[in-house]
Design a protein around this motif. Structure first.
Motif, PDB file in Angstrom:
ATOM      1  N   SER A  49       0.844  -1.203   0.000  1.00 32.17           N
ATOM      2  CA  SER A  49       0.000   0.000   0.000  1.00 32.17           C
ATOM      3  C   SER A  49       0.869   1.239   0.000  1.00 32.17           C
ATOM      4  CB  SER A  49      -0.920   0.019   1.226  1.00 32.17           C
ATOM      5  OG  SER A  49      -1.942  -0.929   1.112  1.00 32.17           O
ATOM      6  N   THR A  59      -0.598   8.808  -5.832  1.00 33.21           N
ATOM      7  CA  THR A  59      -1.386   8.522  -7.038  1.00 33.21           C
ATOM      8  C   THR A  59      -0.570   8.798  -8.289  1.00 33.21           C
ATOM      9  OG1 THR A  59      -3.482   8.974  -5.916  1.00 33.21           O
ATOM     10  CG2 THR A  59      -3.484   9.114  -8.310  1.00 33.21           C
ATOM     11  N   GLN A  98     -11.482   4.202  -8.398  1.00 30.31           N
ATOM     12  CA  GLN A  98     -12.502   4.444  -7.377  1.00 30.31           C
ATOM     13  C   GLN A  98     -13.896   4.530  -7.990  1.00 30.31           C
ATOM     14  OE1 GLN A  98     -11.581   7.620  -4.632  1.00 30.31           O
ATOM     15  NE2 GLN A  98     -13.716   8.030  -4.195  1.00 30.31           N
ATOM     16  N   ASP A 174      -6.423   2.266  -7.323  1.00 28.73           N
ATOM     17  CA  ASP A 174      -6.379   3.686  -6.974  1.00 28.73           C
ATOM     18  C   ASP A 174      -7.555   4.038  -6.064  1.00 28.73           C
ATOM     19  OD1 ASP A 174      -5.881   6.355  -6.814  1.00 28.73           O
ATOM     20  OD2 ASP A 174      -6.358   6.825  -8.898  1.00 28.73           O
ATOM     21  N   GLU A 175      -7.347   3.936  -4.757  1.00 29.66           N
ATOM     22  CA  GLU A 175      -8.371   4.217  -3.746  1.00 29.66           C
ATOM     23  C   GLU A 175      -9.712   3.580  -4.125  1.00 29.66           C
ATOM     24  OE1 GLU A 175      -8.208   7.623  -1.398  1.00 29.66           O
ATOM     25  OE2 GLU A 175      -6.628   8.589  -2.563  1.00 29.66           O
ATOM     26  N   GLY A 178     -12.729   4.022  -1.625  1.00 33.44           N
ATOM     27  CA  GLY A 178     -12.950   5.355  -1.072  1.00 33.44           C
ATOM     28  C   GLY A 178     -14.381   5.833  -1.114  1.00 33.44           C
ATOM     29  N   THR A 207      -3.998   4.547  -0.981  1.00 33.79           N
ATOM     30  CA  THR A 207      -5.028   4.937  -0.024  1.00 33.79           C
ATOM     31  C   THR A 207      -4.517   6.069   0.853  1.00 33.79           C
ATOM     32  OG1 THR A 207      -6.484   4.155   1.755  1.00 33.79           O
ATOM     33  CG2 THR A 207      -4.281   3.212   1.672  1.00 33.79           C
ATOM     34  N   HIS A 208      -5.452   6.857   1.400  1.00 37.23           N
ATOM     35  CA  HIS A 208      -5.085   7.838   2.422  1.00 37.23           C
ATOM     36  C   HIS A 208      -5.612   7.397   3.783  1.00 37.23           C
ATOM     37  CE1 HIS A 208      -9.150   9.119   1.098  1.00 37.23           C
ATOM     38  NE2 HIS A 208      -9.303   9.370   2.379  1.00 37.23           N
ATOM     39  N   ASP A 209      -6.220   6.198   3.824  1.00 39.94           N
ATOM     40  CA  ASP A 209      -6.826   5.664   5.041  1.00 39.94           C
ATOM     41  C   ASP A 209      -5.803   4.786   5.764  1.00 39.94           C
ATOM     42  OD1 ASP A 209      -8.240   3.861   6.835  1.00 39.94           O
ATOM     43  OD2 ASP A 209     -10.104   4.503   5.888  1.00 39.94           O
TER      44      ASP A 209
END
Length: 355
Positions: A49, A59, A98, A174-175, A178, A207-209
């Motif tokens: 990740s 990204t 996404q 890509d996410e 999301g 991811t940003h999570d």
């Protein structure tokens, strides 16, 4: 994949099918540099990740691997082959976005089999592979429906089936989760991990999570300002952050400055201690052997469901967050309250030492 396997020298599998190697990667858009001299190796069959805040470059790196963006400098190797200037369609990768990107006028079966049709796969073989792919994501019963007749989670699984049916050496995501609500996203995380383990394909996931990255990944690459701050297993980046940014970005962390750390431990290096490692004692309670602590006042209490967090304003002027599992509480008994005097205690062995 074991930690020992992941720790193997990257050169030993750099040419293996499914490996991804980025070297000296830089991408500029005019005067803005989105990615700066980045090196990264992804082992075959690994779930890696790329985690970071918006604008950190993750990204952009994914799009460079896919061929949708061209690197300003540096090289991209897939399975040992330099594909830095190779167009997207000539790379043995596939991408899940996404927004699903399903064809609204096609049935689910037609969507999943579209790539095979473009490749010229015979109808009989295509029907067989589509059925197998839909079974893998447990949606073979919706083959004749249209995308708008499915839920968001189902559409995401169809997008995944469509990408996997071509059997790429590397799948880029890509996410992809999301747009889903929290409960569905957590369910999809489990399913995604199971599917990756079954197919054995290299997954590179953006991811940003933070929780998502820790849950899914064999390793996590933490991005910040176009660079990688740290790469490691989920446990390593969470328990042993190498920079202040990683400590702060991956969940809550108490940072104890070098000067105060020297007073407490004799070592002049900033400490990062996770809230779940901090114990709350009465203000006059003795510390356990080897522990250090700060006395202060509970300024705020936050109930999160599984746990309760306590913000303690210490007499040393440093705020400390302590977290206690609610399973340990007996209703109405020994429940700390705002304004109580307490001592926040922890074992220095449980703290990460930052540069």
């Amino acid at each position: 994949m074991t930690t020992a396997a992941l720790a193997t020298d990257a050169d030993s599998d750099a040419a293996a099918p499914g490996s991804v190697s980025l070297s000296g990667l830089t991408k500029s858009f005019g005067d803005f540099t989105a990615v700066r001299d980045l090196d990264l190796h992804v082992a075959p069959g690994e779930f890696l990740s790329m985690l970071g805040p918006s604008g950190s470059g993750k990204t952009t790196v994914l799009r460079i691997i896919a061929g949708f963006e061209e690197a300003t400098s540096g090289t991209v190797r897939l399975s040992g082959v330099d594909v830095t200037r190779t167009p997207p369609h000539a790379r043995d990768v596939n991408t899940v976005f996404q927004d699903y990107a399903l064809f609204p006028h096609m049935t689910i079966a037609e969507n999943v089999g579209y790539g095979l049709r473009v490749k010229g796969t015979s109808r009989s073989e295509r029907v067989e592979q589509v059925a197998e792919s839909l079974r893998r994501v447990r949606l073979d019963h919706v083959a004749d429906r249209l995308p708008h007749q499915l839920s968001g989670g189902q559409r995401q699984r169809i997008a995944l089936a469509r990408a996997l049916i071509l059997r790429p050496q590397v799948l880029l995501l890509d996410e992809p989760l999301g747009a889903l609500d929290k409960q569905l996203r957590e369910q999809m995380q489990i399913e995604l991990k199971q599917i990756q383990r079954e197919v054995g394909i290299t997954f590179v996931f953006v991811t940003h999570d933070q929780e998502e990255a820790l849950t899914l990944s064999d390793r996590v690459a933490v991005f910040n300002n176009g660079r990688i701050e740290q790469v490691g297993t989920a446990r390593e980046v969470y328990e042993e952050p190498q920079t202040e940014f990683v400590a702060r970005f991956l969940g809550l962390s108490n940072l104890i400055g070098a000067e105060l750390a020297q007073e407490l431990t004799g070592t002049r290096r900033t400490m990062s201690i996770r809230p779940e490692r901090v114990r709350m004692l009465g203000a006059s309670d003795a510390l356990a052997d080897g522990d250090v602590g700060l006395t202060g006042t509970i300024a705020e209490i936050v109930y999160t469901g599984p746990a309760t967090r306590y913000l303690i304003t210490s007499d040393a002027g440093v705020d400390i967050i302590a977290e206690r599992p609610n399973a340990h509480h007996i209703a109405g008994l020994d429940v700390p309250r705002r304004g109580d005097r307490v001592r926040a205690a922890w074992n220095p062995a449980h703290a990460a030492r930052l540069p």
